[in-house]
Design a protein around this motif. Sequence first.
Motif, PDB file in Angstrom:
ATOM      1  N   ALA A  92       0.919  -1.284   0.022  1.00 18.18           N
ATOM      2  CA  ALA A  92      -0.140   0.065   0.026  1.00 18.18           C
ATOM      3  C   ALA A  92       0.957   1.349   0.013  1.00 18.18           C
ATOM      4  N   ARG A  93       1.986   1.296   0.583  1.00 22.35           N
ATOM      5  CA  ARG A  93       2.721   2.525   0.872  1.00 22.35           C
ATOM      6  C   ARG A  93       3.524   2.680  -0.344  1.00 22.35           C
ATOM      7  N   PHE A  94       3.932   1.642  -0.971  1.00 25.60           N
ATOM      8  CA  PHE A  94       4.547   1.585  -2.379  1.00 25.60           C
ATOM      9  C   PHE A  94       3.653   2.243  -3.199  1.00 25.60           C
ATOM     10  N   VAL A  95       2.383   1.845  -3.319  1.00 22.18           N
ATOM     11  CA  VAL A  95       1.546   2.553  -4.395  1.00 22.18           C
ATOM     12  C   VAL A  95       1.425   4.010  -4.253  1.00 22.18           C
ATOM     13  N   THR A  96       0.987   4.206  -2.720  1.00 20.92           N
ATOM     14  CA  THR A  96       1.091   5.718  -2.300  1.00 20.92           C
ATOM     15  C   THR A  96       2.268   6.371  -2.770  1.00 20.92           C
ATOM     16  N   ALA A  97       3.433   5.803  -2.438  1.00 18.34           N
ATOM     17  CA  ALA A  97       4.741   6.628  -2.852  1.00 18.34           C
ATOM     18  C   ALA A  97       4.752   6.827  -4.222  1.00 18.34           C
ATOM     19  N   SER A  98       4.293   5.890  -4.843  1.00 19.02           N
ATOM     20  CA  SER A  98       4.368   6.115  -6.527  1.00 19.02           C
ATOM     21  C   SER A  98       3.372   7.314  -7.022  1.00 19.02           C
ATOM     22  N   LEU A  99       2.423   7.394  -6.305  1.00 19.85           N
ATOM     23  CA  LEU A  99       1.498   8.446  -6.814  1.00 19.85           C
ATOM     24  C   LEU A  99       1.627   9.778  -6.010  1.00 19.85           C
ATOM     25  N   THR A 100       2.158   9.986  -5.489  1.00 17.15           N
ATOM     26  CA  THR A 100       2.390  11.298  -4.748  1.00 17.15           C
ATOM     27  C   THR A 100       3.547  12.136  -5.231  1.00 17.15           C
ATOM     28  N   PRO A 101       3.586  13.232  -5.191  1.00 22.83           N
ATOM     29  CA  PRO A 101       4.842  14.450  -5.502  1.00 22.83           C
ATOM     30  C   PRO A 101       5.833  13.763  -4.684  1.00 22.83           C
ATOM     31  N   PRO A 102       7.127  13.791  -5.112  1.00 23.77           N
ATOM     32  CA  PRO A 102       7.447  14.455  -6.689  1.00 23.77           C
ATOM     33  C   PRO A 102       7.330  13.521  -7.619  1.00 23.77           C
ATOM     34  N   VAL A 103       6.901  12.276  -7.491  1.00 24.04           N
ATOM     35  CA  VAL A 103       6.901  11.183  -8.623  1.00 24.04           C
ATOM     36  C   VAL A 103       5.533  11.823  -9.523  1.00 24.04           C
ATOM     37  N   VAL A 104       4.493  11.783  -8.886  1.00 24.20           N
ATOM     38  CA  VAL A 104       3.378  12.450  -9.615  1.00 24.20           C
ATOM     39  C   VAL A 104       3.678  13.850  -9.632  1.00 24.20           C
ATOM     40  N   ASP A 105       3.901  14.597 -11.074  1.00 24.81           N
ATOM     41  CA  ASP A 105       4.247  15.833 -10.961  1.00 24.81           C
ATOM     42  C   ASP A 105       4.032  16.116 -12.417  1.00 24.81           C
ATOM     43  N   PRO A 106       3.553  17.334 -12.662  1.00 21.93           N
ATOM     44  CA  PRO A 106       3.751  17.969 -14.205  1.00 21.93           C
ATOM     45  C   PRO A 106       4.914  17.926 -14.713  1.00 21.93           C
ATOM     46  N   ARG A 107       5.844  18.112 -13.960  1.00 21.45           N
ATOM     47  CA  ARG A 107       7.366  18.372 -14.311  1.00 21.45           C
ATOM     48  C   ARG A 107       7.886  17.001 -14.515  1.00 21.45           C
ATOM     49  N   ALA A 108       7.642  16.043 -13.746  1.00 21.41           N
ATOM     50  CA  ALA A 108       8.201  14.690 -14.029  1.00 21.41           C
ATOM     51  C   ALA A 108       7.455  14.003 -15.495  1.00 21.41           C
ATOM     52  N   LEU A 109       6.195  14.417 -15.743  1.00 21.37           N
ATOM     53  CA  LEU A 109       5.714  13.838 -16.983  1.00 21.37           C
ATOM     54  C   LEU A 109       6.406  14.900 -18.190  1.00 21.37           C
ATOM     55  N   SER A 110       6.422  16.105 -18.054  1.00 21.16           N
ATOM     56  CA  SER A 110       7.167  16.940 -18.812  1.00 21.16           C
ATOM     57  C   SER A 110       8.531  16.299 -19.283  1.00 21.16           C
ATOM     58  N   LEU A 111       9.273  15.996 -18.206  1.00 24.56           N
ATOM     59  CA  LEU A 111      10.757  15.582 -18.597  1.00 24.56           C
ATOM     60  C   LEU A 111      10.726  14.065 -19.155  1.00 24.56           C
ATOM     61  N   TRP A 112       9.543  13.148 -18.900  1.00 25.05           N
ATOM     62  CA  TRP A 112       9.455  11.908 -19.704  1.00 25.05           C
ATOM     63  C   TRP A 112       9.390  12.052 -20.985  1.00 25.05           C
ATOM     64  N   ALA A 113       8.349  13.160 -21.282  1.00 26.67           N
ATOM     65  CA  ALA A 113       8.065  13.278 -22.706  1.00 26.67           C
ATOM     66  C   ALA A 113       9.155  13.756 -23.569  1.00 26.67           C
ATOM     67  N   ALA A 114      10.082  14.848 -22.699  1.00 30.24           N
ATOM     68  CA  ALA A 114      11.186  15.473 -23.327  1.00 30.24           C
ATOM     69  C   ALA A 114      12.194  14.538 -23.660  1.00 30.24           C
ATOM     70  N   PHE A 115      12.401  13.502 -22.812  1.00 30.72           N
ATOM     71  CA  PHE A 115      13.423  12.477 -22.851  1.00 30.72           C
ATOM     72  C   PHE A 115      12.961  11.425 -23.861  1.00 30.72           C
ATOM     73  N   LEU A 116      12.228  11.076 -24.139  1.00 27.99           N
ATOM     74  CA  LEU A 116      11.497   9.960 -24.897  1.00 27.99           C
ATOM     75  C   LEU A 116      12.285   9.591 -26.140  1.00 27.99           C
ATOM     76  N   HIS A 117      12.172  10.955 -26.591  1.00 30.50           N
ATOM     77  CA  HIS A 117      12.914  10.612 -28.333  1.00 30.50           C
ATOM     78  C   HIS A 117      14.395  10.278 -28.242  1.00 30.50           C
ATOM     79  N   MET A 118      15.063  11.068 -27.263  1.00 25.66           N
ATOM     80  CA  MET A 118      16.406  10.812 -26.974  1.00 25.66           C
ATOM     81  C   MET A 118      16.507   9.363 -26.435  1.00 25.66           C
TER      82      MET A 118
END
Lengths: 212, 212
Positions: A92-118
């Motif tokens: 349960a805590r693993f799931v929570t930690a995976s869905l809490t900032p800073p993991v869930v974050d517009p910034r993290a998603l943005s970085l993921w997209a930016a790095f995808l092609h590289m």
Amino acid sequence: MPPQRRKFTREEPESRRADLIAATLDLMAEAGPAETTVRAIAEAAGLSQGMIRHHFSSKEDLINAAYRAHMASQLEGSERAVAGTTARARLARFVTASLTPPVVDPRALSLWAAFLHMVRRDPAMRATHEENYLAYRDRLEALIAAAFAETGRKAGKAELRRLAIACNAVIDGLWLEGGALPDAFGPGEIETIGRASVAALLDLPLADEETP
Amino acid sequence: MPPQRRKFTREEPESRRADLIAATLDLMAEAGPAETTVRAIAEAAGLSQGMIRHHFSSKEDLINAAYRAHMASQLEGSERAVAGTTARARLARFVTASLTPPVVDPRALSLWAAFLHMVRRDPAMRATHEENYLAYRDRLEALIAAAFAETGRKAGKAELRRLAIACNAVIDGLWLEGGALPDAFGPGEIETIGRASVAALLDLPLADEETP
DNA sequence: CGATGAATTATACGAATGTATATTTGACCG
DNA sequence: CGGTCAAATATACATTCGTATAATTCATCG
């Protein structure tokens, strides 16, 4: 009167490298890859542009270093506070930690997209990516197996794999949507839905998070 | 002997626009946004580079048109073959259609990542995005509600919302992983896990897909 | 069949980018 | 306190980008 030159202080190369990496990630996340130029990075770090090639062999080298730093930070975010008395609590805590900032974050998603092609193109970045990705899924599968064992549930290898994929998917999907539309969810809503969904997928009641 | 000029045939502007949009999407997906230059687009379309600004007011205008075309195609992919005798069958086929090529596709994921930063910044693209995204989630929620009604299940508005978010998340997550690591799943595995997961999340047996 | 005009190609231009080089400056050491 | 050297700045360079403009060529029409 001689032309005035910027004052500066000497710093450890390691410290400068860290500054440049931080500036790169900031720009990449907030302005996008197109705006992440060597001049913009240097300015964001408060340095002159020559520093990129002084501390890194090329811009690409800096980008790779920034990617590695980001991935390490993300993995650390999921691993944080996975302790717990029972396997179900740890899950349960693993799931929570995976869905809490800073993991869930517009910034993290943005970085993921930016790095995808590289990541697609560069073998070194691709290796880093798959390594971290599979490590995460294996971690999840192990936690599920432990929770099953704890409650006397039996699950074949194939079923365990399917469940890990499904749980991973719901976590990834919530991560994606939470990062893309942060205002579309109430406070704590993503974590709650995540824990409830994993519980439903596994048909395994997950205790509410204990206060540490 | 005069310097030879390329031969060409005149085409309808609409046809040229379509060619340029297709070339743009190809490059964006396979080479990434950085390599998607006006010269590369024109070459991929078999035209000279002047055609971009002859048929579109700017490169940005072309990119926006390409994004709209891609989103329309994706939505059409999910909507395809949602017919069915029962609401549960329609829901099952909707899930399947959402997890089958060309919706699940490395190319689609690549395009999504490539467009993300532009969507963030450009209000017109952002509007297109949110419109399609919410249309998809509403469609899913309506299908869930119909399936519940059919089986006599009652669900409050809030519960329906949570379930729609969770189902959407598992679909999105599988879409993401299937696009990112296409070789990591067996044939049909993603759709099977998707249907089973939605069934588990809703606690509602989903009939296997009927042959049309 | 020649004129007309838009579709198309070819070329040029200024700005921006990654990289390379030269110059200066701050900190440490004998 | 002067010498030394890497850290840091400043500037220059070749390339590529999006855009602008001029020069052609295909197709239609009277």
